[in-house]
Scaffold this motif. Structure first.
Motif, mmCIF file in Angstrom:
data_model
loop_
_atom_site.group_PDB
_atom_site.id
_atom_site.type_symbol
_atom_site.label_atom_id
_atom_site.label_comp_id
_atom_site.label_asym_id
_atom_site.label_seq_id
_atom_site.Cartn_x
_atom_site.Cartn_y
_atom_site.Cartn_z
ATOM 1 N N LEU A 39 0.799 -1.227 0.000
ATOM 2 C CA LEU A 39 0.000 0.000 0.000
ATOM 3 C C LEU A 39 0.828 1.271 0.000
ATOM 4 O O LEU A 39 0.260 2.370 -0.054
ATOM 5 C CB LEU A 39 -0.930 0.006 1.238
ATOM 6 C CG LEU A 39 -1.848 -1.210 1.387
ATOM 7 C CD1 LEU A 39 -2.553 -1.183 2.740
ATOM 8 C CD2 LEU A 39 -2.879 -1.249 0.257
ATOM 9 N N GLY A 40 2.144 1.133 0.078
ATOM 10 C CA GLY A 40 3.007 2.307 0.129
ATOM 11 C C GLY A 40 3.439 2.616 1.557
ATOM 12 O O GLY A 40 2.662 2.422 2.493
ATOM 13 N N SER A 41 4.650 3.129 1.705
ATOM 14 C CA SER A 41 5.202 3.361 3.037
ATOM 15 C C SER A 41 4.408 4.406 3.810
ATOM 16 O O SER A 41 4.192 4.268 5.020
ATOM 17 C CB SER A 41 6.666 3.798 2.927
ATOM 18 O OG SER A 41 7.439 2.791 2.323
ATOM 19 N N HIS A 42 3.974 5.470 3.123
ATOM 20 C CA HIS A 42 3.227 6.528 3.809
ATOM 21 C C HIS A 42 1.915 5.983 4.357
ATOM 22 O O HIS A 42 1.568 6.216 5.525
ATOM 23 C CB HIS A 42 2.962 7.692 2.852
ATOM 24 C CG HIS A 42 2.206 8.824 3.474
ATOM 25 N ND1 HIS A 42 2.737 9.625 4.459
ATOM 26 C CD2 HIS A 42 0.931 9.265 3.265
ATOM 27 C CE1 HIS A 42 1.846 10.540 4.816
ATOM 28 N NE2 HIS A 42 0.738 10.338 4.118
ATOM 29 N N MET A 43 1.181 5.244 3.532
ATOM 30 C CA MET A 43 -0.091 4.666 3.972
ATOM 31 C C MET A 43 0.136 3.654 5.088
ATOM 32 O O MET A 43 -0.619 3.604 6.069
ATOM 33 C CB MET A 43 -0.786 3.990 2.788
ATOM 34 C CG MET A 43 -2.109 3.303 3.151
ATOM 35 S SD MET A 43 -3.340 4.460 3.813
ATOM 36 C CE MET A 43 -3.780 5.334 2.308
ATOM 37 N N ALA A 44 1.202 2.850 4.966
ATOM 38 C CA ALA A 44 1.493 1.856 6.010
ATOM 39 C C ALA A 44 1.774 2.545 7.335
ATOM 40 O O ALA A 44 1.350 2.072 8.396
ATOM 41 C CB ALA A 44 2.680 0.995 5.595
ATOM 42 N N PHE B 117 2.741 6.032 21.786
ATOM 43 C CA PHE B 117 2.282 7.203 21.041
ATOM 44 C C PHE B 117 3.279 8.354 21.148
ATOM 45 O O PHE B 117 3.528 9.077 20.179
ATOM 46 C CB PHE B 117 0.910 7.638 21.569
ATOM 47 C CG PHE B 117 0.358 8.849 20.897
ATOM 48 C CD1 PHE B 117 -0.181 8.777 19.618
ATOM 49 C CD2 PHE B 117 0.374 10.087 21.539
ATOM 50 C CE1 PHE B 117 -0.681 9.906 18.995
ATOM 51 C CE2 PHE B 117 -0.131 11.212 20.923
ATOM 52 C CZ PHE B 117 -0.665 11.121 19.648
ATOM 53 N N LEU B 118 3.877 8.545 22.343
ATOM 54 C CA LEU B 118 4.775 9.672 22.579
ATOM 55 C C LEU B 118 6.223 9.388 22.177
ATOM 56 O O LEU B 118 6.937 10.305 21.760
ATOM 57 C CB LEU B 118 4.745 10.065 24.059
ATOM 58 C CG LEU B 118 3.417 10.593 24.604
ATOM 59 C CD1 LEU B 118 3.523 10.854 26.097
ATOM 60 C CD2 LEU B 118 3.008 11.877 23.878
ATOM 61 N N ALA C 180 -0.604 3.353 12.959
ATOM 62 C CA ALA C 180 -0.939 4.191 14.115
ATOM 63 C C ALA C 180 -2.302 3.835 14.701
ATOM 64 O O ALA C 180 -2.626 4.235 15.821
ATOM 65 C CB ALA C 180 -0.924 5.667 13.714
ATOM 66 N N VAL C 181 -3.110 3.063 13.953
ATOM 67 C CA VAL C 181 -4.478 2.754 14.389
ATOM 68 C C VAL C 181 -4.550 1.592 15.380
ATOM 69 O O VAL C 181 -5.275 1.681 16.383
ATOM 70 C CB VAL C 181 -5.378 2.476 13.159
ATOM 71 C CG1 VAL C 181 -6.778 2.037 13.585
ATOM 72 C CG2 VAL C 181 -5.461 3.717 12.279
ATOM 73 N N PRO C 182 -3.830 0.464 15.164
ATOM 74 C CA PRO C 182 -3.962 -0.682 16.076
ATOM 75 C C PRO C 182 -3.770 -0.372 17.551
ATOM 76 O O PRO C 182 -4.498 -0.944 18.385
ATOM 77 C CB PRO C 182 -2.900 -1.658 15.549
ATOM 78 C CG PRO C 182 -2.809 -1.361 14.099
ATOM 79 C CD PRO C 182 -2.977 0.116 14.003
ATOM 80 N N PRO C 183 -2.818 0.519 17.963
ATOM 81 C CA PRO C 183 -2.712 0.798 19.397
ATOM 82 C C PRO C 183 -3.985 1.376 20.010
ATOM 83 O O PRO C 183 -4.268 1.138 21.192
ATOM 84 C CB PRO C 183 -1.557 1.817 19.476
ATOM 85 C CG PRO C 183 -0.730 1.533 18.270
ATOM 86 C CD PRO C 183 -1.710 1.144 17.219
ATOM 87 N N LEU C 184 -4.765 2.119 19.213
ATOM 88 C CA LEU C 184 -6.020 2.664 19.729
ATOM 89 C C LEU C 184 -7.016 1.540 20.012
ATOM 90 O O LEU C 184 -7.698 1.544 21.044
ATOM 91 C CB LEU C 184 -6.616 3.659 18.721
ATOM 92 C CG LEU C 184 -5.741 4.880 18.394
ATOM 93 C CD1 LEU C 184 -6.421 5.749 17.348
ATOM 94 C CD2 LEU C 184 -5.473 5.686 19.662
ATOM 95 N N PHE C 185 -7.107 0.579 19.092
ATOM 96 C CA PHE C 185 -7.968 -0.581 19.338
ATOM 97 C C PHE C 185 -7.446 -1.402 20.505
ATOM 98 O O PHE C 185 -8.224 -1.962 21.277
ATOM 99 C CB PHE C 185 -8.055 -1.447 18.074
ATOM 100 C CG PHE C 185 -8.997 -0.919 17.033
ATOM 101 C CD1 PHE C 185 -10.337 -1.280 17.050
ATOM 102 C CD2 PHE C 185 -8.559 -0.050 16.052
ATOM 103 C CE1 PHE C 185 -11.222 -0.798 16.106
ATOM 104 C CE2 PHE C 185 -9.434 0.448 15.083
ATOM 105 C CZ PHE C 185 -10.772 0.074 15.121
#
Length: 417
Positions: free
Chosen positions: A39-44, A370-371, A49-54
């Motif tokens: 999917l490209g490095s930027h999209m990856a 995150f930090l 960044a989303v899985p830690p929120l879940f």
């Protein structure tokens, strides 16, 4: 406490979690590369960044349900979700389906972990918890050392077979939990008024419960101190990778007969990473035993001091053997801390809310993750010693918070036994 004397619940979990973690580390380090290629490095980067929120949501939910429904049902729920998601990943022909499955695997693990940790606290006397938690960490970290080396071959060449193996191992573990593991929810949790509430009120009441937890001054300071303590420890996979690869020149590991084995910056980082994992596997149990008589306050402070000073010292020289030596120092900062964090919160948490506290405790790692990457972001403008100085300052901030924590919280005598 010898393994042969353990409760059967703990024996089943040790074996099952050790096998799963070995398989987990065969695919996890390569997920970002996999999605980056597709999917490209930027999209990856955005997707990762989303899985830690879940994970944060799953931990809070899993901890809350563990206190209401029991440890065993929540562990079954988390393991079932992971099994289904591994199977989905294995049969998927879409990268977006793969991504959904990956999030589902992380969510299942996040739901499972607070109940699993709470079960250890239910079964093990306070004076033995550090040793038990350290044993689980040793088993898990054996997978972290061996898994990537094996997965470098299997993930890219036999991905479906690897994913089906993960699903099969989890299914067997799920069956073992169902037939062998018994419930350990304390009677005090079963008899609380919340235990009889309808499911429609679970989420609302659990949010209120977490509100009460975060108004607990001792617990809040503990969480903040842990976040700042973890930021230096997490730099191994973040700024240290950037620094070593970009700033450390190629140099010989050793020489013989007029020849030498020369390592590039990338290879040196790989060796440092391997040394870190190997030290953790070999020494987490002995170190836990050596420090079993230390008060938790002193262990937390020592950990932050070693990890902060050790990380800072990496910037003082680019000599290969010096880097190996300093890696030993900051790795021991991580090792001494790990078992004590779980034993502290398992003892501090009220018996009827132990699962909730275990779930909330996971926020240290989530917020820390995150930090921590801010060091990589700042490295474009700030020189290396500036970044290392910032990391050291964060470590000293965690020490100040731990000192404040134990000024207002008095350890029970058994914690130092």
């Amino acid at each position: 406490m010898q393994i042969r004397l353990w409760n059967p619940n703990l024996k089943v979990r040790l074996l099952g979690e050790a096998l799963f973690n070995l398989l987990f580390w065969m695919y996890f380090p390569f997920i970002t590369v996999y999605f980056g290629a597709a999917l490209g490095s930027h999209m990856a980067g955005l997707l990762m960044a989303v899985p830690p929120l879940f994970g944060m949501i799953g931990s809070l939910l899993g901890g809350a349900l563990a206190d209401r429904l029991g440890r065993r049902p929540v562990m079954l729920l988390g393991a079932s979700l992971q099994t289904v998601m591994f199977a989905l990943f294995a049969v998927s022909s879409s990268h977006w389906t793969d991504y959904i499955a990956f999030i589902g695997i992380g969510l299942g693990g996040a739901v499972y972990r607070p109940a699993s940790s709470a079960m250890v606290a239910d079964l093990v006397p306070a004076q033995n918890r550090r040793q038990i938690f350290a044993t689980f960490m040793t088993a898990n970290n054996i997978g972290a050392v061996l898994g990537p080396a094996i997965g470098a071959v299997f993930f890219f060449h036999y991905r479906q077979e690897l994913l089906w193996t993960c699903a099969a191992v989890l299914l067997l573990y799920l069956i073992a939990i169902y037939f062998i593991v018994h419930e350990t929810l304390p009677q005090s949790a079963k008899s609380t008024p919340e235990a009889s509430l309808p499911l429609t009120r679970v989420f609302k009441d659990q949010l209120k419960g977490y509100g009460i937890i975060f108004r607990d001054k001792v617990f809040l300071i503990y969480i903040l101190a842990g976040i700042f303590a973890l930021i230096p420890i997490m730099q191994l996979d973040l700024y240290l990778a950037v620094y070593v690869i970009n700033e450390v020149p190629a140099q010989p590991l050793f020489a013989w007969n007029g020849g030498s084995l020369v390592l590039s910056g990338t290879e040196i980082f790989g060796w440092l990473l391997g040394l870190n994992g190997l030290l953790f596997v070999l020494f987490v149990l002995p170190v836990t035993k050596w420090f079993r008589h230390w008060k938790e306050r002193n262990v937390f402070i020592l950990s932050s001091l070693l990890s902060g000073l050790g990380t800072f010292a990496l910037g003082l020289s680019t000599n290969l053997w010096y880097l190996f030596f300093i890696t030993v120092i900051f790795t021991f900062g991580e090792i001494v801390r790990s078992p004590v964090t779980q034993s502290f919160i398992s003892r501090y948490a009220p018996e009827h809310a132990r699962g909730q506290y275990m779930g909330a405790d996971s926020l240290q790692a989530t917020i820390g993750r995150f930090l921590a990457p801010v060091t990589v972001f700042l490295s474009g403008w700030v020189p290396p010693m500036g970044i290392f100085s910032l990391i050291l300052a964060v470590a000293f901030l965690s020490i100040a918070l731990y000192i404040q924590l134990f000024r207002i919280y008095v350890e029970q005598p058994e914690a130092a036994d």
